[in-house]
Design a protein around this motif. Structure first.
Motif, PDB file in Angstrom:
ATOM      1  N   ALA A  41     -50.509  17.096  97.582  1.00  0.00           N
ATOM      2  CA  ALA A  41     -49.078  17.287  97.826  1.00  0.00           C
ATOM      3  C   ALA A  41     -48.261  16.103  97.338  1.00  0.00           C
ATOM      4  O   ALA A  41     -47.127  16.257  96.862  1.00  0.00           O
ATOM      5  CB  ALA A  41     -48.835  17.532  99.316  1.00  0.00           C
ATOM      6  N   SER A  42     -48.849  14.911  97.408  1.00  0.00           N
ATOM      7  CA  SER A  42     -48.122  13.716  96.962  1.00  0.00           C
ATOM      8  C   SER A  42     -47.826  13.754  95.469  1.00  0.00           C
ATOM      9  O   SER A  42     -46.897  13.096  94.989  1.00  0.00           O
ATOM     10  CB  SER A  42     -48.938  12.462  97.294  1.00  0.00           C
ATOM     11  N   ALA A  43     -48.601  14.547  94.719  1.00  0.00           N
ATOM     12  CA  ALA A  43     -48.397  14.620  93.268  1.00  0.00           C
ATOM     13  C   ALA A  43     -47.066  15.255  92.907  1.00  0.00           C
ATOM     14  O   ALA A  43     -46.555  15.043  91.798  1.00  0.00           O
ATOM     15  CB  ALA A  43     -49.542  15.395  92.612  1.00  0.00           C
ATOM     16  N   ILE A  44     -46.512  16.048  93.815  1.00  0.00           N
ATOM     17  CA  ILE A  44     -45.195  16.630  93.553  1.00  0.00           C
ATOM     18  C   ILE A  44     -44.125  15.997  94.445  1.00  0.00           C
ATOM     19  O   ILE A  44     -43.025  16.526  94.587  1.00  0.00           O
ATOM     20  CB  ILE A  44     -45.202  18.163  93.721  1.00  0.00           C
ATOM     21  N   GLY A  45     -44.474  14.862  95.061  1.00  0.00           N
ATOM     22  CA  GLY A  45     -43.492  14.079  95.803  1.00  0.00           C
ATOM     23  C   GLY A  45     -43.066  14.680  97.116  1.00  0.00           C
ATOM     24  O   GLY A  45     -41.931  14.460  97.558  1.00  0.00           O
ATOM     25  N   THR A  46     -43.976  15.407  97.790  1.00  0.00           N
ATOM     26  CA  THR A  46     -43.607  15.981  99.072  1.00  0.00           C
ATOM     27  C   THR A  46     -44.805  15.938 100.008  1.00  0.00           C
ATOM     28  O   THR A  46     -45.897  15.486  99.648  1.00  0.00           O
ATOM     29  CB  THR A  46     -43.096  17.424  98.910  1.00  0.00           C
ATOM     30  N   SER A  47     -44.606  16.403 101.229  1.00  0.00           N
ATOM     31  CA  SER A  47     -45.673  16.476 102.216  1.00  0.00           C
ATOM     32  C   SER A  47     -45.763  17.899 102.741  1.00  0.00           C
ATOM     33  O   SER A  47     -44.845  18.709 102.547  1.00  0.00           O
ATOM     34  CB  SER A  47     -45.407  15.501 103.377  1.00  0.00           C
ATOM     35  N   ILE A  48     -46.871  18.214 103.386  1.00  0.00           N
ATOM     36  CA  ILE A  48     -47.081  19.567 103.884  1.00  0.00           C
ATOM     37  C   ILE A  48     -46.524  19.696 105.293  1.00  0.00           C
ATOM     38  O   ILE A  48     -46.968  19.020 106.222  1.00  0.00           O
ATOM     39  CB  ILE A  48     -48.580  19.932 103.864  1.00  0.00           C
ATOM     40  N   SER A  49     -45.528  20.548 105.423  1.00  0.00           N
ATOM     41  CA  SER A  49     -44.930  20.829 106.731  1.00  0.00           C
ATOM     42  C   SER A  49     -44.198  22.158 106.632  1.00  0.00           C
ATOM     43  O   SER A  49     -43.928  22.654 105.535  1.00  0.00           O
ATOM     44  CB  SER A  49     -43.950  19.723 107.140  1.00  0.00           C
ATOM     45  N   LYS A  50     -43.870  22.719 107.784  1.00  0.00           N
ATOM     46  CA  LYS A  50     -43.103  23.965 107.785  1.00  0.00           C
ATOM     47  C   LYS A  50     -41.760  23.771 107.097  1.00  0.00           C
ATOM     48  O   LYS A  50     -41.274  24.674 106.404  1.00  0.00           O
ATOM     49  CB  LYS A  50     -42.910  24.452 109.227  1.00  0.00           C
ATOM     50  N   ALA A  51     -41.168  22.605 107.268  1.00  0.00           N
ATOM     51  CA  ALA A  51     -39.854  22.344 106.671  1.00  0.00           C
ATOM     52  C   ALA A  51     -39.908  22.312 105.152  1.00  0.00           C
ATOM     53  O   ALA A  51     -38.915  22.612 104.479  1.00  0.00           O
ATOM     54  CB  ALA A  51     -39.292  21.028 107.206  1.00  0.00           C
ATOM     55  N   ASN A  52     -41.077  21.975 104.588  1.00  0.00           N
ATOM     56  CA  ASN A  52     -41.202  21.858 103.138  1.00  0.00           C
ATOM     57  C   ASN A  52     -41.850  23.079 102.494  1.00  0.00           C
ATOM     58  O   ASN A  52     -42.199  23.046 101.300  1.00  0.00           O
ATOM     59  CB  ASN A  52     -42.031  20.614 102.790  1.00  0.00           C
ATOM     60  N   ALA A  53     -42.024  24.152 103.242  1.00  0.00           N
ATOM     61  CA  ALA A  53     -42.742  25.327 102.733  1.00  0.00           C
ATOM     62  C   ALA A  53     -42.089  25.896 101.473  1.00  0.00           C
ATOM     63  O   ALA A  53     -42.779  26.254 100.506  1.00  0.00           O
ATOM     64  CB  ALA A  53     -42.836  26.398 103.809  1.00  0.00           C
TER      65      ALA A  53
END
Length: 344
Positions: free
Chosen positions: A180-192
Motif C-alpha cells: 500500500a505504501s507504494a501508492i502513498g496510502t494506507s489500508i483503512s475503510k476511509a481509504n477504500a
C-alpha cells in the motif's frame, strides 16, 4: 406467479464478505470438469451470472456461489463463484460460506466436533475441515490449492501512480500484490475508494501487457484481483483486495492471503509450520498457515491453510419474470464505480 426461473439461495457472509449459496434451481452447466463449466459461463453463456450478480436482483457487494454436482472422485460438492465481472475458480471466503451453508442446512451431515467436506473447484480439490458444536459450524479450515509465485518485483508504470513494484502470484486465482505504501496510502475503510481506483488501473495495465496462465489449468488465466498489503504493528498482514468494477473485499481474502504467503516463502520470510494473521480492511481476520511445500509444473509451491468463520443470515428465492425488461441485469456507475460503465 409467472416466473420463468427461480433459484433458492442461503444468505451467508464470511468475516463480513457476502457469499450467497445457490442451493436449488441451478440449471445444468455444460462441462466435464468444474474448470470447463467455469469456462462455459465466462465464454459461452453468462446469463445466469448476470441474473444473480447484477441489478435489480443483486448489487455491487458479495458473490453468488453455484452448487453443482462434483466431478472429482471423493468430493461432496462442487461450486463456482459468480461475481460482477465473471465466474472465478476459487475463493477462500466463498468456500467457507459454502461449507457453512452445506452443514447448517443439512445438505451434508454435520458431525461434531469436526466435519470434513471435500469441495470440487476449478482450481482443484479443497478440503474444508469444519469445527462444529451444538448444530453450528463455528469455523472452517481450508486446505487450499497449491500457491506459487509467477514473478516477484515486476515493475509496472501506471498513469498517475508512476512506476511501482508488484508480485504476480497464484493462490487459487492470479493476483497482483502491491504494498500500500507504494501508492502513498494506507489500508483503512476511509481509504477504500483510493485503493479501489488504484487497483483497477493496475489490473487493467497488467492484463493488457502481461499474459498469465496456470501451467496445468488453462481455464485459469489473467489477473483476477489486485491486493494491497501492509504490515500491522502486531505482525499481522493487513489486506485490501480490490474487485472489479469498484469495491473492496470485506474479508481478509483467502486466495489473496495464500498468494501473499507464497511470496513470503519465496523471500525466505515464512517456513512450514508458521501461522500468520491476515486482517481485512474492516478488521476481521483469517489465520493463515504454511502447512507444506510442493511443486506445480516444476516450480516451487506451498500448501496454505486458511481458517475463518461464516454466518448464515437469511434465505432468498430469486425469480425472473419473463416480461421483465431488465432481465439481463445492469449496473450504474453511481454505486458500482466508473468501471461499471463497461457493463452492457
Amino acid at each position: 406467479m409467472r416466473w420463468k426461473r427461480t433459484i433458492q439461495l442461503v444468505d451467508v457472509h464470511c468475516e463480513g464478505e457476502i457469499g450467497r449459496v445457490a442451493t436449488g434451481g441451478v440449471p445444468n452447466i455444460p462441462g466435464k470438469t468444474i474448470a470447463e463449466q467455469l469456462n462455459h459461463i465466462n465464454t459461452v453463456d453468462d446469463s445466469l451470472r448476470r441474473f444473480l450478480c447484477l441489478e435489480p436482483r443483486s448489487g455491487p457487494l458479495g458473490s453468488a456461489n453455484l452448487l453443482v454436482p462434483p466431478r472429482r472422485e471423493g468430493a461432496d460438492a462442487g461450486f463456482i463463484i459468480l461475481q460482477a465481472d465473471q465466474a472465478h475458480a476459487m475463493s477462500g471466503s466463498n468456500a467457507i460460506c459454502v461449507t457453512t451453508a452445506l452443514l447448517e442446512t443439512g445438505m451434508v451431515e454435520m458431525k461434531e466436533p469436526e466435519t470434513v467436506v471435500m469441495l470440487d473447484t476449478a482450481s482443484g480439490l479443497v478440503k474444508a475441515t469444519a469445527a462444529c458444536r451444538d448444530g453450528r459450524c463455528e469455523s472452517v479450515t481450508l486446505t487450499m490449492p497449491p500457491s506459487f509465485v509467477h514473478e516477484l518485483d515486476l515493475e509496472v508504470t501506471i498513469e498517475s501512480l508512476g512506476t511501482i513494484k508488484v508480485d504476480i502470484c497464484y493462490g487459487g486465482i492470479f493476483y497482483a500484490l502491491v504494498d500500500a505504501s507504494a501508492i502513498g496510502t494506507s489500508i483503512s475503510k476511509a481509504n477504500a475508494r483510493t485503493l479501489v481506483e488504484a487497483g483497477m488501473k493496475i489490473k487493467a495495465e497488467l492484463n493488457r501487457s502481461l499474459e498469465v496462465v496456470h501451467p496445468e489449468i488453462p481455464e485459469i488465466r489473467g489477473i483476477s484481483y489486485v491486493m494491497f498489503r501492509s504490515e500491522e504493528p502486531d505482525g499481522a498482514v493487513r489486506t485490501c483486495t480490490t474487485m472489479w468494477p469498484g469495491r473492496v473485499d470485506r474479508s481478509p481474502c483467502g486466495t489473496g492471503s495464500s498468494a501473499n504467503l507464497a511470496t513470503l516463502y519465496a523471500r525466505g520470510k515464512a517456513k512450514v509450520g508458521d501461522v500468520l494473521t491476515s486482517r481485512s480492511t474492516i478488521g476481521t481476520e483469517f489465520k493463515v498457515a504454511l502447512s507444506g511445500v510442493t511443486e506445480i509444473a516444476g516450480r516451487p509451491a506451498i500448501i496454505p491453510t486458511i481458517t475463518g468463520r461464516a454466518w448464515t443470515f437469511g434465505l432468498t428465492q430469486m425469480a425472473l419474470d419473463p416480461f421483465d425488461p431488465t432481465a439481463e441485469g445492469f449496473a450504474v456507475t453511481d454505486v458500482w464505480g466508473p468501471e461499471a460503465g463497461e457493463i452492457r
